[in-house]
Design an enzyme around this catalytic site. Structure first.
Site, PDB file in Angstrom:
ATOM      1  N   GLY A  10       2.214  -4.546   8.400  1.00  0.00           N
ATOM      2  CA  GLY A  10       1.078  -4.028   7.633  1.00  0.00           C
ATOM      3  C   GLY A  10       0.126  -5.152   7.255  1.00  0.00           C
ATOM      4  N   ARG A  14      -4.478  -3.901   2.736  1.00  0.00           N
ATOM      5  CA  ARG A  14      -4.857  -4.534   1.460  1.00  0.00           C
ATOM      6  C   ARG A  14      -3.740  -5.431   0.943  1.00  0.00           C
ATOM      7  NH1 ARG A  14      -7.469   1.039   0.476  1.00  0.00           N
ATOM      8  NH2 ARG A  14      -5.397   1.624   1.139  1.00  0.00           N
ATOM      9  N   ASP A  36       0.842  -5.284  12.942  1.00  0.00           N
ATOM     10  CA  ASP A  36       0.015  -4.174  12.452  1.00  0.00           C
ATOM     11  C   ASP A  36      -0.669  -3.552  13.659  1.00  0.00           C
ATOM     12  OD1 ASP A  36      -2.071  -2.562  11.216  1.00  0.00           O
ATOM     13  OD2 ASP A  36      -1.702  -3.717   9.388  1.00  0.00           O
ATOM     14  N   THR A  80       6.365  -0.853   0.387  1.00  0.00           N
ATOM     15  CA  THR A  80       5.794   0.472   0.660  1.00  0.00           C
ATOM     16  C   THR A  80       6.459   1.518  -0.224  1.00  0.00           C
ATOM     17  OG1 THR A  80       5.648  -0.260   2.949  1.00  0.00           O
ATOM     18  CG2 THR A  80       5.267   2.088   2.539  1.00  0.00           C
ATOM     19  N   PHE A 105       6.038  -5.040  -7.723  1.00  0.00           N
ATOM     20  CA  PHE A 105       6.425  -6.453  -7.719  1.00  0.00           C
ATOM     21  C   PHE A 105       5.758  -7.250  -8.836  1.00  0.00           C
ATOM     22  CE2 PHE A 105       7.710  -5.438  -3.359  1.00  0.00           C
ATOM     23  CZ  PHE A 105       8.858  -6.207  -3.217  1.00  0.00           C
ATOM     24  N   HIS A 132      -4.457   4.946  -9.761  1.00  0.00           N
ATOM     25  CA  HIS A 132      -4.556   4.052  -8.598  1.00  0.00           C
ATOM     26  C   HIS A 132      -5.879   4.263  -7.875  1.00  0.00           C
ATOM     27  CE1 HIS A 132      -0.206   3.580  -9.231  1.00  0.00           C
ATOM     28  NE2 HIS A 132      -0.305   2.500  -8.487  1.00  0.00           N
ATOM     29  N   LYS A 136      -4.829   5.274  -1.942  1.00  0.00           N
ATOM     30  CA  LYS A 136      -3.364   5.393  -2.014  1.00  0.00           C
ATOM     31  C   LYS A 136      -2.918   6.730  -1.441  1.00  0.00           C
ATOM     32  CE  LYS A 136       0.532   4.907  -5.213  1.00  0.00           C
ATOM     33  NZ  LYS A 136       1.314   4.073  -4.308  1.00  0.00           N
ATOM     34  N   GLY A 142       5.323   5.183  -6.640  1.00  0.00           N
ATOM     35  CA  GLY A 142       6.723   4.758  -6.688  1.00  0.00           C
ATOM     36  C   GLY A 142       7.075   4.187  -8.053  1.00  0.00           C
ATOM     37  N   THR A 143       6.136   3.493  -8.666  1.00  0.00           N
ATOM     38  CA  THR A 143       6.384   2.906  -9.992  1.00  0.00           C
ATOM     39  C   THR A 143       6.615   4.002 -11.032  1.00  0.00           C
ATOM     40  OG1 THR A 143       4.964   1.065  -9.423  1.00  0.00           O
ATOM     41  CG2 THR A 143       5.432   1.365 -11.763  1.00  0.00           C
TER      42      THR A 143
END
Ligand SMILES: NC(=O)c1ccc[n+]([C@@H]2O[C@H](COP(=O)([O-])OP(=O)(O)OC[C@H]3O[C@@H](n4cnc5c(N)ncnc54)[C@H](O)[C@@H]3O)[C@@H](O)[C@H]2O)c1
Length: 219
Positions: A10, A14, A36, A80, A105, A132, A136, A142-143
């Site tokens: 990827g 971004r 990618d 991801t 992260f 977001h 997206k 996911g968070t």
């Protein structure tokens, strides 16, 4: 010291571009491949030259990429979001190489989740608003899903997608005559890079796999 050979899946995206720059700036790492489709490079062709793959791709490709890495004996760090975690656990069970996954992260996000879990033990109800950028692909984030999973009680999630935003989350807790809001903001993708580099350094030595959540490497 032998440098860790890192491939980025990827790499044109971004997050991928930020990871490429971070790996290039790390003294103990060597960027071997940028995979990618947008660059004309496929992950399967380049695995022989990597110790660790960092995957920031799409919800519909991350699992297949992880399986390819494990089949080739290459450790994988996944950023991801929005893919099937159960299938990932099954793939990890049968592999020699390790998987590390973090829904977020950024250290401030890990702390936000920790404080939200603590607060949920003492407040009657909570809801999450995650905000977001409008590129997206998955919702809820996911968070937000990980935060709700860790907190006590049933925690509804609301998703906002707007241009100009990067990655933001509010956990709002309510009780009689009072509320508490815990808010975290990532204004730039560089906020995720210290966590990504830490995971790259640690993934080969994990005692179990997959490990999910940066908190397991920090605390
Ligand atoms: N864990 C975290 O801290 C964190 C932070 C931000 C974003 N994310 C997640 O990271 C992912 C990527 O986000 P982004 O904003 O960089 O997306 P993006 O759309 O900008 O980039 C994705 C890139 O993946 C490439 N790609 C698609 N299929 C591929 C494949 N099979 N192999 C290799 N590359 C492939 C695309 O061509 C694209 O360049 C999303 O799931 C997002 O939710 C995670």
């Amino acid at each position: 010291m032998t440098a860790i050979r890192v491939a980025v899946a990827g790499a044109a995206g971004r997050m991928g571009q930020a990871v490429v720059a971070a790996v290039e700036g790390a003294d103990d790492m060597r960027l071997t491949v940028q995979a990618d489709p947008a660059l004309g490079t496929v992950l399967a062709d380049v695995l022989g030259d990597a110790d660790v793959v960092v995957d920031f791709t799409r919800p519909d490709t991350a699992l297949a990429n992880a399986r390819e890495c494990l089949d080739a004996g290459v450790h994988v760090v996944i950023g991801t979001s929005g893919f099937d975690a159960v299938a990932l656990r099954e793939a990890a069970d049968q592999a020699d190489a390790n998987i590390f996954v973090a829904p977020n992260f950024a250290i401030s996000a890990v702390l936000m989740m920790r404080f939200a879990v603590e607060a949920s033990r003492h407040m009657a109800k909570a809801e999450i608003v995650e905000l977001h950028h409008d590129g997206k692909l998955d919702a809820p984030s996911g968070t937000a899903a990980h935060t709700a999973e860790l907190m006590q009680g049933d925690v509804p999630i609301h998703s906002v997608r707007l241009p100009g935003l990067v990655a933001h989350q509010e956990v709002i807790l309510g009780d009689v005559g009072q509320s508490l809001t815990i808010r975290q903001d990532s204004y730039a993708r560089e906020s995720f890079m210290p966590g990504v580099l830490l995971a790259v350094r640690r993934v080969s030595a994990l005692e179990t796999s997959p490990v999910i959540g940066l908190e397991h490497l920090l605390f």
